[in-house]
Every structure is written in C-alpha cells, then in structure tokens.
Design an enzyme around this catalytic site. Structure first.
Site, PDB file in Angstrom:
ATOM      1  N   ASP A 287       0.842  -1.196   0.000  1.00 25.32           N
ATOM      2  CA  ASP A 287       0.000   0.000   0.000  1.00 25.32           C
ATOM      3  C   ASP A 287       0.879   1.249   0.000  1.00 25.32           C
ATOM      4  O   ASP A 287       2.023   1.225   0.457  1.00 25.32           O
ATOM      5  CB  ASP A 287      -0.903   0.026   1.235  1.00 25.32           C
ATOM      6  CG  ASP A 287      -1.895  -1.116   1.256  1.00 25.32           C
ATOM      7  OD1 ASP A 287      -2.182  -1.682   0.185  1.00 25.32           O
ATOM      8  OD2 ASP A 287      -2.376  -1.445   2.362  1.00 25.32           O
ATOM      9  N   LYS A 288       0.318   2.338  -0.459  1.00 23.60           N
ATOM     10  CA  LYS A 288       1.054   3.607  -0.511  1.00 23.60           C
ATOM     11  C   LYS A 288       1.703   3.941   0.826  1.00 23.60           C
ATOM     12  O   LYS A 288       2.879   4.320   0.881  1.00 23.60           O
ATOM     13  CB  LYS A 288       0.106   4.737  -0.936  1.00 23.60           C
ATOM     14  CG  LYS A 288       0.736   6.128  -0.898  1.00 23.60           C
ATOM     15  CD  LYS A 288      -0.292   7.212  -1.195  1.00 23.60           C
ATOM     16  CE  LYS A 288       0.319   8.592  -1.051  1.00 23.60           C
ATOM     17  NZ  LYS A 288      -0.683   9.673  -1.261  1.00 23.60           N
TER      18      LYS A 288
END
Length: 294
Positions: free
Chosen positions: A97-98
């Site tokens: 995920d970011k």
C-alpha cells in the site's frame, strides 16, 4: 461496450453465452512511463531481481491520481531493467500500500518474473510484517481465516465478506505494551489491504490506520486513554512495515533472507507505545524486541 447489440454499463452482469463487443477509440496513444527521479534503497540487486526498501507515501505503480510519480517511474528514471509484467506494472511481482513501508520484490527479466510469481502463488515466498495494533490479542499466536473482497459501498476499501476470496493471515505477538501489541504478521495469501482488514476484523486495528481504525485511541477508556492519545499523536501513518522476505533466488535457487528495520518515521510511535523513549534514537527497534529471532 455492447452486449448482444445493446449498450450496457461497465458494471453489468453477463449471462452465459452473451456476445460482448468493445470498441477502442482510434488514434489514442498509449500512456508512456515517464521517468521520475527518486532515490531507491536497494537491499539486494543483481541481473535478475531487485529487492528494495520502499518508503511510505510512494505508490508502487501508475494509477489514477498517480500516473508519473510512482515507484515504477522512479525505476525507469534509475535505468533499472524491468520485466514486462502487467500493463503499466513492469517488474512488479507484488505490491505494498502507498502508506506501508518495507521490502518489495522487482523482477528484471521475464523469466525471473514468472518464477517469482509462481513461488508467490504456491506460498514459497515468506513475507513477514511488523505491525503495531490497538489492544491485546487473546493468544500469542493466531491465524485469521476470513474471506476478503472489495466493500460493496466504498470502492476504496476492502471488507471481510462471505462472498470474498479466501484469505489467511498468521499473527504472533512479539511484545505487549499498555495499550498496544507489537505483532509479527505472516501473509499466507495476498489480498488487497489484507493485514489491515483482518486485524480490524478481529478487533485490533493497526495504529495510525485512518481507513480501518475503528475509533483508534477513542477505543481506550480510563487510565489507558491518555496513553493511547499520546500513541495516536505520534503515529504519522499506519504502523505497518514489511520487515522480512524469505525466498529462493529465481535463477540460482539460492535462499535469501532479507530484512528491514523499523523505519525512522515510526520510531516515535513505537517509543510512545512501549514507554521506552530511547527507542527514538535506536537504529534497531525490532531487534531490541526480538522480532527477527523466530
């Protein structure tokens, strides 16, 4: 898009035997991967594979809202050879995920990509994450087995639903603090947001997770509330870090064990949770708690 000659929405459900016709606009150039110079922290690299330590805040591959400033764009600027992979995702074997930091595998050749993808599919790549969660697990070791799919009303979130894809996560308590547990989490499957969704599902969301927090520090009452508030204030993002990879090299078969310590931006939140102020200045917080010993 047309189905049996009639226009339909992209979300339309198809019946068996339906004839689908899709027309692509002519003269629309394909999107190119623009270079985006950015420092890449390589943990292991040779002609076939690159394992890097991804910082939080970096999107892995181009997508709406992040077409030119992703990890893939940074690898293009670096001149890194990349396997073909999926469209717009050259070299990407798996994702983070970011706002999740840590170890990520990039394939440099198509053969390496196929070998790594197959190993990932048969669970031959060990992925262990360091996670700080709210509350205390009932048992020191627990396997969460709950199907995950996209949330039916919020496309940006995932949810545990009976109609979802099978998902299993193994969690082990490494340390217990006043309001939190430090966990070693092993992925047995790799669904989107799996760790965050599964931990929230069992009532122990990741500290600093704005999407699946279920109240965060507000869950704590009495004397624990001021401590929890201090922990929450110290969390700049979700306290989730891909700390270890165990795999065999896709060409030589050599076993690789690669590790990444707890990142600088999360030291303050771990120090607050553990009530050990000197952790802010230590370079080995995970080693301090014995995370890598098992």
């Amino acid at each position: 898009m047309h189905v049996d000659g009639a226009p339909v929405r992209a979300s339309a459900k198809l019946e068996r035997g339906a004839v689908v016709r899709v027309e692509f606009p002519k003269g629309v150039p394909s999107r190119t991967l623009a270079p985006h110079p950015r420092t890449i922290d390589a943990v292991f690299e040779d002609a076939a594979v690159l394992v890097l330590d991804k910082p939080a805040g970096l999107v892995v591959h181009p997508a709406p809202g992040h077409w030119d400033d992703t990890l893939v764009n940074a690898l293009v600027a670096r001149g890194t050879a990349l396997s073909d992979g999926a469209t717009g995702r050259p070299g990407i074997v798996h994702r983070l995920d970011k706002d999740t930091s840590g170890l990520l595998i990039v394939a440099k050749t198509d053969d390496a990509h196929r070998t790594l993808a197959a190993a990932l599919g048969r669970r031959a790549i060990g992925r262990r994450y360091a996670v700080l969660v709210w509350g205390h697990l009932k048992d020191d070791v627990h396997v969460i087995d709950a199907p995950v799919r996209r949330h039916p009303k919020d496309r940006k979130r995932m949810a545990v639903l009976a109609s979802g894809r099978s998902a299993q996560t193994e969690v082990t308590r490494v340390a217990r603090f006043e309001t939190c547990d430090l966990l070693r989490v092993r992925l047995l499957t790799g669904r989107t947001h799996q760790i965050r969704v599964h931990l929230a599902h069992i009532g122990h969301p990741v500290v600093g997770d704005a999407t699946y927090s279920h109240g965060g520090a507000r869950r704590m009452t009495g004397a624990q509330r001021p401590i929890a508030d201090a922990v929450e204030r110290a969390a700049p993002r979700q306290a989730l870090h891909a700390a270890e990879l165990r795999l065999r090299h896709p060409v030589t078969g050599e076993p690789l064990v690669l590790r990444s310590e707890w990142p600088d931006d999360l030291r303050a939140v771990l120090a607050a949770a553990a009530d050990v102020p000197e952790l802010v200045d230590r370079e080995d917080p995970l080693q301090y708690f014995g995370f890598f010993e098992a």
